[in-house]
Design a protein around this motif. Structure first.
Motif, short mmCIF file in Angstrom:
data_model
loop_
_atom_site.label_atom_id
_atom_site.label_comp_id
_atom_site.label_asym_id
_atom_site.label_seq_id
_atom_site.Cartn_x
_atom_site.Cartn_y
_atom_site.Cartn_z
N THR A 64 -3.69 -47.82 -19.58
CA THR A 64 -2.82 -47.61 -20.74
C THR A 64 -1.63 -46.71 -20.42
O THR A 64 -0.60 -46.78 -21.10
CB THR A 64 -3.61 -47.00 -21.91
OG1 THR A 64 -4.23 -45.78 -21.46
CG2 THR A 64 -4.65 -47.97 -22.44
N GLN A 65 -1.75 -45.83 -19.40
CA GLN A 65 -0.67 -44.90 -19.10
C GLN A 65 0.27 -45.45 -18.03
O GLN A 65 1.49 -45.45 -18.20
CB GLN A 65 -1.24 -43.54 -18.63
CG GLN A 65 -2.06 -42.85 -19.70
CD GLN A 65 -1.22 -42.52 -20.94
OE1 GLN A 65 -0.21 -41.83 -20.85
NE2 GLN A 65 -1.64 -43.04 -22.09
N THR A 66 -0.30 -45.92 -16.94
CA THR A 66 0.54 -46.36 -15.82
C THR A 66 0.96 -47.81 -15.94
O THR A 66 1.92 -48.25 -15.29
CB THR A 66 -0.21 -46.17 -14.49
OG1 THR A 66 -1.37 -47.02 -14.48
CG2 THR A 66 -0.63 -44.72 -14.32
N LEU A 67 0.21 -48.59 -16.74
CA LEU A 67 0.43 -50.04 -16.85
C LEU A 67 0.37 -50.72 -15.48
O LEU A 67 1.08 -51.68 -15.20
CB LEU A 67 1.77 -50.35 -17.54
CG LEU A 67 1.86 -49.89 -19.01
CD1 LEU A 67 3.22 -50.30 -19.60
CD2 LEU A 67 0.72 -50.46 -19.83
N ARG A 68 -0.55 -50.20 -14.66
CA ARG A 68 -0.79 -50.81 -13.34
C ARG A 68 -2.21 -51.37 -13.29
O ARG A 68 -3.07 -50.95 -14.02
CB ARG A 68 -0.62 -49.77 -12.22
CG ARG A 68 0.77 -49.20 -12.10
CD ARG A 68 1.75 -50.25 -11.53
NE ARG A 68 3.02 -49.66 -11.18
CZ ARG A 68 4.06 -49.57 -12.00
NH1 ARG A 68 3.94 -50.00 -13.24
NH2 ARG A 68 5.20 -49.04 -11.62
#
Length: 566
Positions: free
Chosen positions: A562-566
């Motif tokens: 959810t934070q890095t979208l990786r």
């Protein structure tokens, strides 16, 4: 059930905390509003120009026309055609102001800013007068939009030649402006620096005034136009007075010069007669001298006089002949000089005739200025009386309005979305009466995606805009007080994107170079991270702990942090 507007079923209780708008140059831009209800683009823009940049577009066009150009600008953007020709039965000259297919203007205030700049550049109007005239010009052209009979009856042939019936005037819809707009700016004197350069009488046509009256009265603008007309009358009166004084002074000069020219012609004619007489006398003397020589020769041959006497008489005759030749040559030179003086006299008489023609032109101009002064004075007086009656009617309507008509306060209301079309989620925010559902406030911004309106941390956030012209689809923040946009994001958003929130984070599908990516934003509309993998334009988002589930461009599932979208 179909209605004029589709009301979104989702209602949002208003946040209690105040939010303040921060719009640059808003006060100045609002001065360019007027009574006709133009439908403008209200939403994010890909490029935000300053007031001066917008006004300068028109100013540069105006300078070109002022410097002698008949046409200025680019056909695909903004252009002006200066149409001035010989008299045609009382019809008007005009400047045809066009918006090309690539014109990025999407709000009437910016159209007016461009026209304001044009009037300043071409005709030296002050900023205030130009702004007022620009408002009237747009209303005038909206009132007569597509009325081809009106334009043909009002304007000269060159004006009509540069227009078409389907483009004549300006639509009230911003999306019908590019490539479909040919406005007329009716010309009066057309002289830079003159308040009557633009024909204010045409702009205040009764249909225009009636439209302004229907749309709230337009009292302030109408009062401003009366002020211009009164100043026009003063200017025309002063111009006529100065012209009359100049005419009188020139009449004296013409009379004096005519008398001098007449005297000079008479002197030349008298001198010509004397010279002709001298030349004829010299010719007679020359003939007599020749005859005397011949007689002396005959007398000597016949023995009437001696040879010596004959030679003496012949010598005297030759001297008289030479003197006669000299006098004849002198007369010829004098005739040449008199011919030059006679030509100079003819030139002076031609100049006098031209000056007399110029006097007649000045008399016509003075008479026209006097007529214009009378016309403007009469119009101003009549319009002042109409304004006074309208003001009185407004006061009386207020006095008879029921008490408490102002409606409930914002604290007792709900926030909702009014969708404006059956085939689009775009609309505007409205505030409803909590008790009866009546609309008590409506936003001007009409491009809010109703499916994306979100209340987060005391803020109203949404996706808004149209990807057309200078418009853009962006994340926006909306004031809970004014319901207008107070901030827009910097990233382009896909038109089909929804807006998801997870805690204080927001997620939307951003676009770049024709590719779609899922991006995370904070509440300040700043992008924090973005996928490296393209996502589907109709992707969804499901949050599970620190994971987010969406779809790749081919539609297959995509699991991300959810934070890095990786």
């Amino acid at each position: 059930m179909k209605k004029n507007a589709y009301l979104c079923a989702i209602l949002f209780i208003l946040a209690a905390s105040p939010v303040f708008a921060q719009n640059v140059d808003k006060d100045e831009l609002e001065k360019n509003q007027a009574a006709v209800n133009f439908i403008n683009y209200e939403g994010p823009h890909s490029r935000i120009d300053t007031v001066e940049q917008i006004r300068n577009i028109g100013y540069q066009l105006g300078l070109s026309i002022k410097n002698g150009a008949e046409r200025a600008g680019a056909n695909n953007r903004y252009f002006v055609i200066h149409c001035v020709s010989e008299s045609e039965g009382g019809k008007l000259d005009a400047d045809v102001f066009g918006l090309g297919v690539d014109a990025a203007v999407d709000h009437i205030r910016n159209v007016r800013l461009i026209i304001q700049g044009y009037l300043q550049g071409a005709y030296d109007y002050s900023a205030g007068d130009a702004a007022l005239l620009a408002r009237y010009i747009t209303i005038y052209n909206a009132v007569f939009r597509g009325d081809w009979t009106f334009y043909n009856n009002r304007y000269k042939t060159p004006v009509i030649r540069n227009m078409t019936s389907e483009k004549a005037g300006i639509s009230i819809r911003f999306d019908e402006w590019p490539g479909q707009t040919l406005m007329t700016i009716p010309l009066g004197t057309g002289d830079p620096g003159s308040l009557s350069a633009i024909d204010t009488s045409s702009l205040t046509d009764q249909q225009v005034t009636d439209q302004m009256r229907r749309d709230g009265g337009g009292i302030e603008d109408r009062q401003g136009m009366v002020d211009i007309k009164e100043r026009e009358a003063d200017e025309a009166t002063q111009s006529a007075t100065l012209q009359r004084e100049a005419i009188a002074e020139e009449e004296k000069n013409i009379e004096r010069d005519r008398e001098e020219t007449t005297n000079q012609r008479q002197r030349v004619e008298q001198e010509q007669r004397r010279t002709e007489q001298q030349q004829q006398q010299a010719q007679r003397q020359q003939q007599e001298a020749q005859q005397q020589q011949q007689q002396a020769q005959r007398d000597a041959a016949e023995g009437r006089i001696t040879e010596q006497e004959a030679q003496r008489q012949q010598q005297e005759a030759r001297q008289r002949e030479q003197e006669a030749q000299r006098q004849q040559q002198e007369a010829q030179r004098r005739q040449q000089e008199l011919a030059r003086q006679q030509e100079e006299t003819r030139r002076q008489e031609q100049e006098l005739a031209q000056r007399e023609q110029a006097q007649e032109q000045r008399r016509q101009e003075a008479a026209a200025a006097e007529a214009r002064a009378g016309q403007k004075t009469q119009e101003a007086q009549q319009e002042r009386e109409e304004i006074a009656r309208d003001q009185q009617a407004i006061i009386e309507s207020r006095d008879t309005a029921p008490a408490g008509a102002g409606g409930p306060s914002a604290a007792n209301s709900l926030l909702a979305v009014s969708i404006l079309s059956a085939d689009s989620p775009l609309g505007r925010l409205v505030r409803l009466n909590l008790q009866n559902g009546a609309t008590i406030q409506s936003s001007q911004m009409n491009t809010v995606n109703g499916r994306t309106v979100t209340l987060l941390g005391g803020r109203i956030l949404a996706i808004a805009g149209i990807d057309r012209g200078n418009g853009a689809i962006r994340l926006v923040e909306i004031s809970s007080d004014t319901l207008e946009m107070i901030k827009q994001g910097d990233d382009d958003i896909h038109p089909q994107s929804l807006l998801w929130n997870n805690g204080t984070d927001m997620y939307a599908i951003s676009t770049a170079d024709g590719r779609n990516y899922l991006a995370r934003f904070n509440t300040n509309l700043e992008k924090q991270s973005q996928t490296t993998v393209e996502v589907h334009p109709f992707a969804t988002c499901v949050f599970q702990g620190d994971r987010i589930l969406t779809q790749k461009a081919d539609g297959t599932p995509l699991l991300l942090n959810t934070q890095t979208l990786r």
